[in-house]
Design a protein around this motif. Structure first.
Motif, short mmCIF file in Angstrom:
data_model
loop_
_atom_site.label_atom_id
_atom_site.label_comp_id
_atom_site.label_asym_id
_atom_site.label_seq_id
_atom_site.Cartn_x
_atom_site.Cartn_y
_atom_site.Cartn_z
N ASN A 5 -38.80 26.34 38.43
CA ASN A 5 -38.26 27.66 38.71
C ASN A 5 -38.98 28.21 39.94
O ASN A 5 -40.20 28.27 39.98
CB ASN A 5 -38.46 28.57 37.51
N ILE A 44 -37.15 38.09 41.04
CA ILE A 44 -37.33 38.63 39.69
C ILE A 44 -36.38 39.80 39.43
O ILE A 44 -35.94 40.01 38.29
CB ILE A 44 -38.79 39.06 39.47
N THR A 47 -33.19 39.66 37.08
CA THR A 47 -33.37 39.08 35.75
C THR A 47 -33.62 40.18 34.72
O THR A 47 -33.84 41.34 35.06
CB THR A 47 -34.57 38.11 35.74
N GLU A 48 -33.60 39.80 33.45
CA GLU A 48 -33.90 40.76 32.38
C GLU A 48 -35.31 41.31 32.51
O GLU A 48 -35.55 42.49 32.27
CB GLU A 48 -33.71 40.11 31.02
#
Length: 68
Positions: A5, A44, A47-48
């Motif tokens: 990732n 980031i 994202t959640e």
């Protein structure tokens, strides 16, 4: 097949770079660290986790502004 990732890789690089002594950094080195951190933030944000951080910071800022 091994997949990495990109956000995790950038986070690892940021941690390693920030552990170095401040006195040994050049301006170019500091600018490079800032670019890496900004790229990490962009990865980031959608994202959640990024949305959760945004919500927490929003509540914190609203609480501080309401207290003042």
């Amino acid at each position: 097949m091994l997949t990495i990732n990109v956000a995790v890789l950038l986070a690892f690089i940021v941690v390693i770079r920030l552990r170095r002594r401040t006195q040994s950094r050049s301006r170019l080195d500091e600018k490079f660290t800032v670019v890496i951190v900004l790229a990490l933030g962009i990865l980031i944000a959608p994202t959640e986790l990024g949305q959760g951080i945004l919500n927490v910071l929003t509540q914190l800022v609203q609480g501080v502004s309401n207290a003042g």
